[in-house]
Motif scaffolding. Sequence first.
Motif, PDB file in Angstrom:
ATOM      1  N   LEU A 170       0.822  -1.208   0.000  1.00 56.22           N
ATOM      2  CA  LEU A 170       0.000   0.000   0.000  1.00 56.22           C
ATOM      3  C   LEU A 170       0.859   1.261   0.000  1.00 56.22           C
ATOM      4  O   LEU A 170       1.769   1.409   0.820  1.00 56.22           O
ATOM      5  N   ASP A 171       0.560   2.181  -0.907  1.00 54.82           N
ATOM      6  CA  ASP A 171       1.172   3.517  -0.895  1.00 54.82           C
ATOM      7  C   ASP A 171       0.281   4.395  -0.022  1.00 54.82           C
ATOM      8  O   ASP A 171      -0.680   5.007  -0.488  1.00 54.82           O
ATOM      9  N   LEU A 172       0.614   4.447   1.252  1.00 51.37           N
ATOM     10  CA  LEU A 172      -0.260   5.113   2.211  1.00 51.37           C
ATOM     11  C   LEU A 172      -0.318   6.619   1.979  1.00 51.37           C
ATOM     12  O   LEU A 172      -1.380   7.243   2.143  1.00 51.37           O
ATOM     13  N   PHE A 173       0.790   7.225   1.557  1.00 49.14           N
ATOM     14  CA  PHE A 173       0.782   8.667   1.361  1.00 49.14           C
ATOM     15  C   PHE A 173      -0.013   9.059   0.118  1.00 49.14           C
ATOM     16  O   PHE A 173      -0.604  10.139   0.077  1.00 49.14           O
ATOM     17  N   ALA A 174      -0.083   8.180  -0.863  1.00 50.09           N
ATOM     18  CA  ALA A 174      -0.983   8.421  -1.994  1.00 50.09           C
ATOM     19  C   ALA A 174      -2.426   8.375  -1.511  1.00 50.09           C
ATOM     20  O   ALA A 174      -3.272   9.160  -1.964  1.00 50.09           O
ATOM     21  N   ALA A 175      -2.715   7.477  -0.585  1.00 50.57           N
ATOM     22  CA  ALA A 175      -4.064   7.407  -0.017  1.00 50.57           C
ATOM     23  C   ALA A 175      -4.393   8.686   0.750  1.00 50.57           C
ATOM     24  O   ALA A 175      -5.517   9.209   0.664  1.00 50.57           O
ATOM     25  N   TYR A 176      -3.426   9.208   1.490  1.00 48.75           N
ATOM     26  CA  TYR A 176      -3.667  10.457   2.218  1.00 48.75           C
ATOM     27  C   TYR A 176      -4.003  11.590   1.249  1.00 48.75           C
ATOM     28  O   TYR A 176      -4.952  12.356   1.461  1.00 48.75           O
ATOM     29  N   ARG A 177      -3.218  11.694   0.203  1.00 51.29           N
ATOM     30  CA  ARG A 177      -3.420  12.795  -0.744  1.00 51.29           C
ATOM     31  C   ARG A 177      -4.717  12.635  -1.532  1.00 51.29           C
ATOM     32  O   ARG A 177      -5.207  13.601  -2.119  1.00 51.29           O
ATOM     33  N   ALA A 178      -5.287  11.435  -1.550  1.00 51.20           N
ATOM     34  CA  ALA A 178      -6.541  11.191  -2.261  1.00 51.20           C
ATOM     35  C   ALA A 178      -7.763  11.386  -1.363  1.00 51.20           C
ATOM     36  O   ALA A 178      -8.897  11.170  -1.810  1.00 51.20           O
ATOM     37  N   ALA A 179      -7.550  11.816  -0.114  1.00 49.96           N
ATOM     38  CA  ALA A 179      -8.663  11.951   0.833  1.00 49.96           C
ATOM     39  C   ALA A 179      -9.716  12.922   0.308  1.00 49.96           C
ATOM     40  O   ALA A 179      -9.398  13.992  -0.205  1.00 49.96           O
ATOM     41  N   LEU A 180     -10.978  12.527   0.465  1.00 47.37           N
ATOM     42  CA  LEU A 180     -12.107  13.370   0.069  1.00 47.37           C
ATOM     43  C   LEU A 180     -12.853  13.929   1.280  1.00 47.37           C
ATOM     44  O   LEU A 180     -13.784  14.715   1.124  1.00 47.37           O
ATOM     45  N   CYS A 181     -12.464  13.498   2.458  1.00 47.16           N
ATOM     46  CA  CYS A 181     -13.060  14.006   3.699  1.00 47.16           C
ATOM     47  C   CYS A 181     -11.923  14.298   4.670  1.00 47.16           C
ATOM     48  O   CYS A 181     -10.773  13.904   4.434  1.00 47.16           O
ATOM     49  N   PRO A 182     -12.188  14.996   5.774  1.00 45.41           N
ATOM     50  CA  PRO A 182     -11.125  15.270   6.732  1.00 45.41           C
ATOM     51  C   PRO A 182     -10.471  13.978   7.230  1.00 45.41           C
ATOM     52  O   PRO A 182     -11.154  13.017   7.587  1.00 45.41           O
ATOM     53  N   LEU A 183      -9.152  13.973   7.247  1.00 44.32           N
ATOM     54  CA  LEU A 183      -8.378  12.798   7.656  1.00 44.32           C
ATOM     55  C   LEU A 183      -7.335  13.234   8.674  1.00 44.32           C
ATOM     56  O   LEU A 183      -6.522  14.116   8.397  1.00 44.32           O
ATOM     57  N   LEU A 184      -7.370  12.619   9.838  1.00 42.72           N
ATOM     58  CA  LEU A 184      -6.416  12.917  10.901  1.00 42.72           C
ATOM     59  C   LEU A 184      -5.506  11.706  11.087  1.00 42.72           C
ATOM     60  O   LEU A 184      -5.987  10.599  11.335  1.00 42.72           O
ATOM     61  N   VAL A 185      -4.205  11.923  10.963  1.00 43.09           N
ATOM     62  CA  VAL A 185      -3.228  10.858  11.167  1.00 43.09           C
ATOM     63  C   VAL A 185      -2.526  11.120  12.496  1.00 43.09           C
ATOM     64  O   VAL A 185      -1.857  12.142  12.662  1.00 43.09           O
ATOM     65  N   VAL A 186      -2.719  10.216  13.445  1.00 37.76           N
ATOM     66  CA  VAL A 186      -2.177  10.382  14.790  1.00 37.76           C
ATOM     67  C   VAL A 186      -1.022   9.399  14.976  1.00 37.76           C
ATOM     68  O   VAL A 186      -1.185   8.196  14.758  1.00 37.76           O
ATOM     69  N   SER A 187       0.115   9.911  15.387  1.00 37.39           N
ATOM     70  CA  SER A 187       1.287   9.065  15.595  1.00 37.39           C
ATOM     71  C   SER A 187       1.621   8.971  17.074  1.00 37.39           C
ATOM     72  O   SER A 187       1.571   9.961  17.807  1.00 37.39           O
ATOM     73  N   GLY A 188       1.975   7.766  17.508  1.00 42.06           N
ATOM     74  CA  GLY A 188       2.606   7.593  18.798  1.00 42.06           C
ATOM     75  C   GLY A 188       4.104   7.774  18.617  1.00 42.06           C
ATOM     76  O   GLY A 188       4.581   8.188  17.555  1.00 42.06           O
ATOM     77  N   ASP A 189       4.863   7.478  19.631  1.00 43.23           N
ATOM     78  CA  ASP A 189       6.315   7.577  19.544  1.00 43.23           C
ATOM     79  C   ASP A 189       6.842   6.332  18.841  1.00 43.23           C
ATOM     80  O   ASP A 189       6.895   5.250  19.416  1.00 43.23           O
ATOM     81  N   GLY A 190       7.230   6.500  17.561  1.00 41.40           N
ATOM     82  CA  GLY A 190       7.689   5.360  16.782  1.00 41.40           C
ATOM     83  C   GLY A 190       8.904   4.674  17.375  1.00 41.40           C
ATOM     84  O   GLY A 190       9.103   3.473  17.174  1.00 41.40           O
ATOM     85  N   MET A 191       9.724   5.413  18.127  1.00 42.41           N
ATOM     86  CA  MET A 191      10.925   4.807  18.693  1.00 42.41           C
ATOM     87  C   MET A 191      10.607   3.869  19.848  1.00 42.41           C
ATOM     88  O   MET A 191      11.496   3.192  20.371  1.00 42.41           O
ATOM     89  N   ASN A 257     -16.029  21.489  13.072  1.00 42.51           N
ATOM     90  CA  ASN A 257     -17.375  22.083  13.097  1.00 42.51           C
ATOM     91  C   ASN A 257     -17.304  23.602  13.064  1.00 42.51           C
ATOM     92  O   ASN A 257     -18.100  24.265  12.384  1.00 42.51           O
ATOM     93  N   GLN A 258     -16.349  24.165  13.791  1.00 37.87           N
ATOM     94  CA  GLN A 258     -16.194  25.616  13.810  1.00 37.87           C
ATOM     95  C   GLN A 258     -15.777  26.135  12.443  1.00 37.87           C
ATOM     96  O   GLN A 258     -16.291  27.154  11.966  1.00 37.87           O
ATOM     97  N   GLU A 259     -14.863  25.432  11.788  1.00 36.69           N
ATOM     98  CA  GLU A 259     -14.413  25.833  10.450  1.00 36.69           C
ATOM     99  C   GLU A 259     -15.556  25.743   9.448  1.00 36.69           C
ATOM    100  O   GLU A 259     -15.685  26.599   8.569  1.00 36.69           O
ATOM    101  N   GLU A 260     -16.400  24.720   9.601  1.00 33.99           N
ATOM    102  CA  GLU A 260     -17.534  24.568   8.685  1.00 33.99           C
ATOM    103  C   GLU A 260     -18.523  25.706   8.860  1.00 33.99           C
ATOM    104  O   GLU A 260     -19.054  26.244   7.887  1.00 33.99           O
ATOM    105  N   ARG A 261     -18.765  26.110  10.107  1.00 33.86           N
ATOM    106  CA  ARG A 261     -19.715  27.211  10.361  1.00 33.86           C
ATOM    107  C   ARG A 261     -19.160  28.539   9.844  1.00 33.86           C
ATOM    108  O   ARG A 261     -19.898  29.349   9.270  1.00 33.86           O
ATOM    109  N   SER A 262     -17.847  28.749  10.037  1.00 38.05           N
ATOM    110  CA  SER A 262     -17.260  30.027   9.623  1.00 38.05           C
ATOM    111  C   SER A 262     -16.982  30.081   8.137  1.00 38.05           C
ATOM    112  O   SER A 262     -16.828  31.151   7.572  1.00 38.05           O
ATOM    113  N   GLY A 263     -16.914  28.886   7.481  1.00 37.57           N
ATOM    114  CA  GLY A 263     -16.607  28.857   6.055  1.00 37.57           C
ATOM    115  C   GLY A 263     -17.811  28.942   5.183  1.00 37.57           C
ATOM    116  O   GLY A 263     -17.724  29.134   3.977  1.00 37.57           O
TER     117      GLY A 263
END
Length: 263
Positions: A170-191, A257-263
């Motif tokens: 899987l090319d995960l970063f291609a998937a990120y760039r293809a997002a059609l809705c808000p996408l949050l990527v949360v990382s823990g400490d990889g080390m 939600n705030q961004e949607e109301r103000s936009g």
Amino acid sequence: MNAIRKLVIGGVPILTEDHGGHGGDVLLLHGGGRTRGDWEVFAGLLRESGFRPVSMDLRGHGESGAAPWSWREALADVAAVVDEVGLHRPVIVGHSLGGMVAALWAGEHPECPLAVNLDGHGNPTRPGQFLGLDEASAARACREMTLFLGEMGQGLPASLVQVMREVDALDLFAAYRAALCPLLVVSGDGMAFSGMFPEHLVSAWEAYCAWLRHELKAAARESSLVREASLPTGHDPHLEDPEALLRLLVGHLGQLNQEERSG
């Protein structure tokens, strides 16, 4: 009491668990080799915070049936669960393997209010994924890392080996760039993973983690739908610090939600 249902999707039994609640719907997807039980504490926090969380066992996991595994089939299972359980525009939160499914979901469902990939980054598969190493060092690191991870995988069930092949392809970063809705990527400490590697591979893993951070920031700059965040935990923020994860999720939804109301 939680409502557990066994759905049959394309001939495959899929277990779902409705944790109750009357707020916005949230579908929880566990990681590879794990089960919906990982979400028990976090689901309770969601319910207490005004959400209706539902978890499921992905195909080949937990109490769901064994079946061939692919991204397409996993996404079809998720779509069927959303329909059968009656979820309305659910937030999709996935951990590790489930987080990658959530990221792919974001590329097909513009109506989704938020998809969350919780520390689902996969493994290095090519020399270009080792930031800061010269060409020869990166090629050597990739060979040695691939060999080591392959040896680790020898004891895995055939079903999980199939899953890991899908992850590696899987090319995960291609998937990120293809997002059609808000996408949050949360990382823990990889080390936090560094202890599993022999000493000569720790620096290679650190270079891979640096590459991941660099690419995540680039993806967030390139797409207004992609955002990245981190938590001071290891690979399992939903188990290690579920309260912090809840605050992050609720805060992000409130900001959207705030961004949607103000936009």
